[in-house]
Design a protein around this motif. Structure first.
Motif, mmCIF file in Angstrom:
data_model
loop_
_atom_site.group_PDB
_atom_site.id
_atom_site.type_symbol
_atom_site.label_atom_id
_atom_site.label_comp_id
_atom_site.label_asym_id
_atom_site.label_seq_id
_atom_site.Cartn_x
_atom_site.Cartn_y
_atom_site.Cartn_z
ATOM 1 N N UNK A 6 0.797 -1.226 0.000
ATOM 2 C CA UNK A 6 0.000 0.000 0.000
ATOM 3 C C UNK A 6 0.832 1.279 0.000
ATOM 4 N N UNK A 7 2.069 1.183 0.431
ATOM 5 C CA UNK A 7 2.910 2.386 0.423
ATOM 6 C C UNK A 7 3.839 2.450 -0.782
ATOM 7 N N UNK A 32 6.719 -5.551 7.440
ATOM 8 C CA UNK A 32 7.453 -4.885 6.366
ATOM 9 C C UNK A 32 8.621 -5.750 5.902
ATOM 10 N N UNK A 33 9.101 -5.466 4.694
ATOM 11 C CA UNK A 33 10.289 -6.160 4.207
ATOM 12 C C UNK A 33 11.547 -5.427 4.627
ATOM 13 N N UNK A 34 11.428 -4.121 4.901
ATOM 14 C CA UNK A 34 12.599 -3.326 5.256
ATOM 15 C C UNK A 34 12.167 -2.076 5.997
ATOM 16 N N UNK A 35 12.991 -1.655 6.924
ATOM 17 C CA UNK A 35 12.725 -0.398 7.626
ATOM 18 C C UNK A 35 12.846 0.797 6.683
ATOM 19 N N UNK A 36 13.549 0.617 5.580
ATOM 20 C CA UNK A 36 13.647 1.683 4.577
ATOM 21 C C UNK A 36 12.262 2.016 4.026
ATOM 22 N N UNK A 38 9.497 1.926 5.747
ATOM 23 C CA UNK A 38 8.849 2.733 6.780
ATOM 24 C C UNK A 38 9.363 4.175 6.686
ATOM 25 N N UNK A 39 10.666 4.335 6.544
ATOM 26 C CA UNK A 39 11.260 5.658 6.394
ATOM 27 C C UNK A 39 10.667 6.382 5.189
ATOM 28 N N UNK A 40 10.626 5.709 4.050
ATOM 29 C CA UNK A 40 10.068 6.317 2.837
ATOM 30 C C UNK A 40 8.612 6.730 3.027
ATOM 31 N N UNK A 41 7.823 5.863 3.651
ATOM 32 C CA UNK A 41 6.404 6.164 3.862
ATOM 33 C C UNK A 41 6.234 7.394 4.751
ATOM 34 N N UNK A 42 7.010 7.495 5.808
ATOM 35 C CA UNK A 42 6.918 8.653 6.705
ATOM 36 C C UNK A 42 7.280 9.929 5.956
ATOM 37 N N UNK A 43 8.363 9.888 5.206
ATOM 38 C CA UNK A 43 8.783 11.083 4.462
ATOM 39 C C UNK A 43 7.735 11.489 3.432
#
Length: 186
Positions: A6-7, A32-36, A38-43
């Motif tokens: 979804x992200x 998630x597959x990667x914390x990256x 999560x970072x991308x989604x937040x940004x």
């Protein structure tokens, strides 16, 4: 459970209200597959982005501008949400890139979290005070274990990965930046 899809499939998640987005990001069962991701989604959410891109693009935008310009009224939310990224779980090479990034120079909480993660990784030890800290614990992974049946199998591993679990037309997983790890048990 489907956070990655979804992200990365569209920017529709940008329209989520703050409470909903925050509850997803901090949910203990976030998969998630990667914390990256999560970072991308937040940004992207904080920038109210109109198209999908990763942290690298945000970093380039910061070369000649300020976080206030790009995040606007959501700048404080950047500071509030970034701690939900489990930076210590990112690959060391990526952490070193983030350390030298424009975001690290211009967003103090980002710089602090990246340096903390680098120190944690370089120490090589799980310090007792961090064992209970959720930022140092792995999340559930959305990786799927699949079996290869035969060459040309349109329902095989690569087909499955290239269609996002059969959700869309096939795209080469390498071009779509899907991590595919294959191994043989011969």
């Amino acid at each position: 459970m489907h956070f990655d899809y979804y992200t990365t499939a569209s920017v529709d998640f940008i329209s989520l209200d703050e409470a909903t987005f925050r509850s997803i990001i901090q949910h203990p069962d976030l998969t998630v597959t990667s914390e990256e991701r999560v970072l991308n989604a937040i940004l992207l959410w904080c920038m109210q982005a109109k198209e999908l891109y990763g942290w690298e693009v945000v970093d380039e935008l910061m070369i000649y501008s300020t976080p206030e310009l790009h995040f606007g009224e959501r700048l404080q939310l950047v500071n509030d949400l970034l701690p939900f990224v489990r930076f210590p779980l990112l690959p060391y090479a990526l952490l070193k890139k983030l350390e030298k990034s424009n975001m690290s120079r211009k967003i103090s909480i980002f710089d602090h979290l990246v340096k903390e993660a680098i120190n944690y990784v370089e120490s090589g030890l799980a310090r007792p005070e961090n064992e209970q800290n959720v930022r140092f614990q792995h999340r559930r992974s959305s990786f799927k274990e699949l079996q290869y049946i035969c060459d040309g199998d349109s329902n095989g591993v690569l087909y499955f990965a290239g269609t996002s679990y059969g959700e869309h037309q096939w795209v080469n997983p390498i071009l779509a930046k899907v991590n595919v790890s294959l191994f043989s048990l011969s």
